[in-house]
Structure formats: structure tokens, C-alpha cells
Design a protein around this motif. Structure first.
Motif, PDB file in Angstrom:
ATOM      1  N   ILE A 146     -11.432 -27.968  15.290  1.00 13.21           N
ATOM      2  CA  ILE A 146     -10.132 -28.450  15.751  1.00 13.21           C
ATOM      3  C   ILE A 146      -9.967 -28.463  17.258  1.00 13.21           C
ATOM      4  CG2 ILE A 146      -8.942 -27.905  13.601  1.00 13.21           C
ATOM      5  CD1 ILE A 146      -8.054 -25.267  14.804  1.00 13.21           C
ATOM      6  N   TYR A 147     -10.731 -27.641  17.969  1.00  8.93           N
ATOM      7  CA  TYR A 147     -10.630 -27.622  19.427  1.00  8.93           C
ATOM      8  C   TYR A 147     -11.964 -28.080  20.003  1.00  8.93           C
ATOM      9  CZ  TYR A 147      -6.523 -24.730  18.527  1.00  8.93           C
ATOM     10  OH  TYR A 147      -5.317 -24.260  18.081  1.00  8.93           O
ATOM     11  N   TRP A 148     -11.896 -29.048  20.879  1.00  7.33           N
ATOM     12  CA  TRP A 148     -13.100 -29.701  21.407  1.00  7.33           C
ATOM     13  C   TRP A 148     -13.098 -29.696  22.927  1.00  7.33           C
ATOM     14  CZ3 TRP A 148     -16.954 -31.954  18.397  1.00  7.33           C
ATOM     15  CH2 TRP A 148     -16.686 -32.001  17.021  1.00  7.33           C
ATOM     16  N   GLY A 149     -14.310 -29.589  23.475  1.00  2.73           N
ATOM     17  CA  GLY A 149     -14.470 -29.749  24.905  1.00  2.73           C
ATOM     18  C   GLY A 149     -14.663 -31.211  25.267  1.00  2.73           C
ATOM     19  N   GLN A 150     -14.864 -31.458  26.550  1.00  4.61           N
ATOM     20  CA  GLN A 150     -15.018 -32.829  27.054  1.00  4.61           C
ATOM     21  C   GLN A 150     -16.463 -33.296  27.017  1.00  4.61           C
ATOM     22  OE1 GLN A 150     -12.392 -34.937  28.044  1.00  4.61           O
ATOM     23  NE2 GLN A 150     -11.353 -33.306  26.915  1.00  4.61           N
ATOM     24  N   GLN A 207      -8.491 -24.085  25.796  1.00  3.21           N
ATOM     25  CA  GLN A 207      -9.424 -24.875  26.610  1.00  3.21           C
ATOM     26  C   GLN A 207     -10.844 -24.551  26.202  1.00  3.21           C
ATOM     27  OE1 GLN A 207      -8.348 -24.216  30.832  1.00  3.21           O
ATOM     28  NE2 GLN A 207      -7.912 -26.408  30.861  1.00  3.21           N
ATOM     29  N   VAL A 208     -11.627 -25.581  26.006  1.00  3.41           N
ATOM     30  CA  VAL A 208     -13.043 -25.452  25.675  1.00  3.41           C
ATOM     31  C   VAL A 208     -13.821 -26.228  26.729  1.00  3.41           C
ATOM     32  CG1 VAL A 208     -14.824 -25.933  23.961  1.00  3.41           C
ATOM     33  CG2 VAL A 208     -12.522 -25.263  23.213  1.00  3.41           C
ATOM     34  N   VAL A 209     -14.742 -25.545  27.395  1.00  5.39           N
ATOM     35  CA  VAL A 209     -15.445 -26.163  28.519  1.00  5.39           C
ATOM     36  C   VAL A 209     -16.946 -25.958  28.383  1.00  5.39           C
ATOM     37  CG1 VAL A 209     -15.700 -26.250  31.016  1.00  5.39           C
ATOM     38  CG2 VAL A 209     -13.454 -25.760  30.020  1.00  5.39           C
ATOM     39  N   GLU A 210     -17.678 -27.063  28.358  1.00  3.88           N
ATOM     40  CA  GLU A 210     -19.136 -27.019  28.275  1.00  3.88           C
ATOM     41  C   GLU A 210     -19.750 -27.108  29.673  1.00  3.88           C
ATOM     42  OE1 GLU A 210     -17.670 -29.796  24.897  1.00  3.88           O
ATOM     43  OE2 GLU A 210     -17.288 -29.496  27.034  1.00  3.88           O
ATOM     44  N   SER A 211     -20.941 -26.565  29.795  1.00  9.05           N
ATOM     45  CA  SER A 211     -21.705 -26.695  31.041  1.00  9.05           C
ATOM     46  C   SER A 211     -23.188 -26.585  30.717  1.00  9.05           C
ATOM     47  CB  SER A 211     -21.296 -25.617  32.052  1.00  9.05           C
ATOM     48  OG  SER A 211     -21.568 -24.330  31.538  1.00  9.05           O
ATOM     49  N   GLY A 212     -24.013 -26.966  31.690  1.00  9.93           N
ATOM     50  CA  GLY A 212     -25.450 -26.779  31.547  1.00  9.93           C
ATOM     51  C   GLY A 212     -26.247 -28.021  31.255  1.00  9.93           C
ATOM     52  N   GLY A 213     -25.568 -29.138  31.046  1.00 10.64           N
ATOM     53  CA  GLY A 213     -26.308 -30.369  30.798  1.00 10.64           C
ATOM     54  C   GLY A 213     -27.035 -30.848  32.033  1.00 10.64           C
ATOM     55  N   ALA A 230     -14.480 -20.638  25.869  1.00  7.33           N
ATOM     56  CA  ALA A 230     -13.234 -20.990  25.197  1.00  7.33           C
ATOM     57  C   ALA A 230     -12.152 -20.009  25.607  1.00  7.33           C
ATOM     58  CB  ALA A 230     -13.418 -20.989  23.693  1.00  7.33           C
ATOM     59  N   SER A 231     -11.018 -20.514  26.004  1.00  7.35           N
ATOM     60  CA  SER A 231      -9.890 -19.667  26.371  1.00  7.35           C
ATOM     61  C   SER A 231      -8.654 -20.107  25.610  1.00  7.35           C
ATOM     62  CB  SER A 231      -9.631 -19.750  27.877  1.00  7.35           C
ATOM     63  OG  SER A 231      -9.353 -21.075  28.259  1.00  7.35           O
ATOM     64  N   GLY A 232      -7.677 -19.203  25.534  1.00  5.44           N
ATOM     65  CA  GLY A 232      -6.448 -19.526  24.831  1.00  5.44           C
ATOM     66  C   GLY A 232      -6.527 -19.342  23.331  1.00  5.44           C
ATOM     67  N   LEU A 233      -7.610 -18.738  22.860  1.00  2.00           N
ATOM     68  CA  LEU A 233      -7.760 -18.447  21.438  1.00  2.00           C
ATOM     69  C   LEU A 233      -8.502 -17.126  21.285  1.00  2.00           C
ATOM     70  CD1 LEU A 233     -10.984 -19.138  20.942  1.00  2.00           C
ATOM     71  CD2 LEU A 233     -10.156 -21.470  20.680  1.00  2.00           C
ATOM     72  N   THR A 234      -8.392 -16.559  20.091  1.00  2.00           N
ATOM     73  CA  THR A 234      -9.137 -15.344  19.788  1.00  2.00           C
ATOM     74  C   THR A 234     -10.528 -15.774  19.372  1.00  2.00           C
ATOM     75  OG1 THR A 234      -7.086 -14.258  19.096  1.00  2.00           O
ATOM     76  CG2 THR A 234      -9.172 -13.236  18.436  1.00  2.00           C
ATOM     77  N   PHE A 235     -11.456 -15.721  20.314  1.00  2.81           N
ATOM     78  CA  PHE A 235     -12.767 -16.347  20.162  1.00  2.81           C
ATOM     79  C   PHE A 235     -13.467 -15.903  18.891  1.00  2.81           C
ATOM     80  CE2 PHE A 235     -16.207 -18.739  21.889  1.00  2.81           C
ATOM     81  CZ  PHE A 235     -17.379 -18.060  21.618  1.00  2.81           C
ATOM     82  N   ASP A 236     -13.432 -14.620  18.590  1.00  8.29           N
ATOM     83  CA  ASP A 236     -14.205 -14.155  17.434  1.00  8.29           C
ATOM     84  C   ASP A 236     -13.497 -14.403  16.104  1.00  8.29           C
ATOM     85  OD1 ASP A 236     -13.771 -10.588  18.219  1.00  8.29           O
ATOM     86  OD2 ASP A 236     -12.348 -12.232  18.001  1.00  8.29           O
ATOM     87  N   ASP A 237     -12.404 -15.130  16.117  1.00  7.97           N
ATOM     88  CA  ASP A 237     -11.780 -15.613  14.881  1.00  7.97           C
ATOM     89  C   ASP A 237     -12.279 -17.005  14.502  1.00  7.97           C
ATOM     90  OD1 ASP A 237      -8.386 -14.236  15.204  1.00  7.97           O
ATOM     91  OD2 ASP A 237     -10.270 -13.356  14.490  1.00  7.97           O
ATOM     92  N   TYR A 238     -13.090 -17.604  15.387  1.00  5.04           N
ATOM     93  CA  TYR A 238     -13.474 -18.998  15.217  1.00  5.04           C
ATOM     94  C   TYR A 238     -14.975 -19.181  15.027  1.00  5.04           C
ATOM     95  CZ  TYR A 238      -8.823 -20.486  16.525  1.00  5.04           C
ATOM     96  OH  TYR A 238      -7.476 -20.705  16.539  1.00  5.04           O
ATOM     97  N   ALA A 239     -15.321 -20.047  14.076  1.00  3.78           N
ATOM     98  CA  ALA A 239     -16.673 -20.582  14.050  1.00  3.78           C
ATOM     99  C   ALA A 239     -16.811 -21.532  15.233  1.00  3.78           C
ATOM    100  CB  ALA A 239     -16.916 -21.337  12.746  1.00  3.78           C
ATOM    101  N   MET A 240     -18.012 -21.584  15.778  1.00  4.64           N
ATOM    102  CA  MET A 240     -18.257 -22.455  16.924  1.00  4.64           C
ATOM    103  C   MET A 240     -19.411 -23.386  16.624  1.00  4.64           C
ATOM    104  SD  MET A 240     -15.997 -21.535  19.165  1.00  4.64           S
ATOM    105  CE  MET A 240     -16.614 -22.414  20.607  1.00  4.64           C
ATOM    106  N   GLY A 241     -19.358 -24.540  17.224  1.00  3.74           N
ATOM    107  CA  GLY A 241     -20.424 -25.492  16.951  1.00  3.74           C
ATOM    108  C   GLY A 241     -20.763 -26.361  18.137  1.00  3.74           C
ATOM    109  N   TRP A 242     -21.976 -26.879  18.097  1.00  5.09           N
ATOM    110  CA  TRP A 242     -22.443 -27.890  19.037  1.00  5.09           C
ATOM    111  C   TRP A 242     -22.630 -29.192  18.288  1.00  5.09           C
ATOM    112  CZ3 TRP A 242     -22.323 -27.221  24.120  1.00  5.09           C
ATOM    113  CH2 TRP A 242     -22.373 -25.921  24.636  1.00  5.09           C
ATOM    114  N   PHE A 243     -22.156 -30.253  18.895  1.00  3.02           N
ATOM    115  CA  PHE A 243     -22.245 -31.582  18.330  1.00  3.02           C
ATOM    116  C   PHE A 243     -22.788 -32.513  19.403  1.00  3.02           C
ATOM    117  CE2 PHE A 243     -19.606 -30.652  14.598  1.00  3.02           C
ATOM    118  CZ  PHE A 243     -19.035 -29.455  15.010  1.00  3.02           C
ATOM    119  N   ARG A 244     -23.296 -33.660  19.000  1.00  2.60           N
ATOM    120  CA  ARG A 244     -23.759 -34.616  19.989  1.00  2.60           C
ATOM    121  C   ARG A 244     -23.447 -36.027  19.539  1.00  2.60           C
ATOM    122  NH1 ARG A 244     -30.304 -33.597  19.447  1.00  2.60           N
ATOM    123  NH2 ARG A 244     -30.579 -34.541  17.368  1.00  2.60           N
TER     124      ARG A 244
END
Length: 124
Positions: free
Chosen positions: A112-116, A3-9, A24-38
């Protein structure tokens, strides 16, 4: 289950600031690159900023350089995007995503994993 959940908008005046968060939950967070998209209606989703799993490499699209700062707290499994000097053209739905590939020029398809998404609206 990942699960990937954004907040703060929200709604902010031009020149103002906002900080987005992403957990982000359900994954080993520090194994993943993370990004912001719009994305705005009718346009392709674009890369805003990305950060390598270790946090020692970052990428910013030209239009946000000097105004946005990406960071991550691996202990809290949280990604941040500090946005300052906001402009009306920053108005978009902002998405957080996780990926296992790091490139100096990140590609949306590597994530590969995206929030809403969380909406950011900048009024003039």
C-alpha cells in the motif's frame, strides 16, 4: 505521513553488483511486510523479492534466485536488496513498498505504500 525512499541504483556492467536501500518513515516498520518490485516501460510492475515483517520468511521471483538477497533492519527501518551477477535483463526502475499482508506468493496489490523508485541499468 508515510514516506518510502529508495536509494542505491545506478549504472553497472553485467556481472557486477549493487545494493539498494529503502527507508520508511511514518509507520511502524516492523508491522509491515516489505518488498522490492521492478518495472520497465511498457510492462507490468513485477514482484522481485519480499520479506515478512519479522524477517523470517522471504520470497524471490525465479529469475533472481541465487543472485539477489533481501534483508531488513527493523531498528533502522531500512530494507535492503543485494544484487549480484547482474544481467542486462535486470535493468528496470526498482520500487520499494510496504504492506500489511504476507502471502507465500506475494501480490503487488497487497502493498500500500510505495516509493518513487531508483533506476538500475545493467550494461552488456
Amino acid at each position: 505521513q508515510v514516506q518510502v525512499v529508495e536509494s542505491g541504483g545506478g549504472l553497472v556492467q553485467a556481472g557486477g553488483s549493487l545494493t539498494l536501500s529503502c527507508t520508511a518513515s511514518g509507520l511502524t516498520f516492523d508491522d509491515y511486510a516489505m518488498g522490492w518490485f521492478r518495472q520497465v516501460p511498457g510492462k507490468e510492475r513485477e514482484v522481485v523479492s519480499c520479506i515478512k515483517w519479522s524477517g523470517d520468511s522471504t520470497y524471490y521471483t525465479d529469475s533472481v534466485k541465487g543472485r539477489f538477497t533481501i534483508s531488513r533492519d527493523n531498528a533502522k527501518k531500512t530494507l535492503y536488496l543485494q544484487m549480484t551477477s547482474l544481467k542486462p535483463e535486470d535493468t528496470a526502475m526498482y520500487y520499494c513498498a510496504a504492506g500489511v499482508t504476507w502471502r507465500s506468493l506475494p501480490l503487488k496489490d497487497d502493498f500500500i505504500y510505495w516509493g518513487q523508485g531508483t533506476q538500475v541499468t545493467v550494461s552488456s
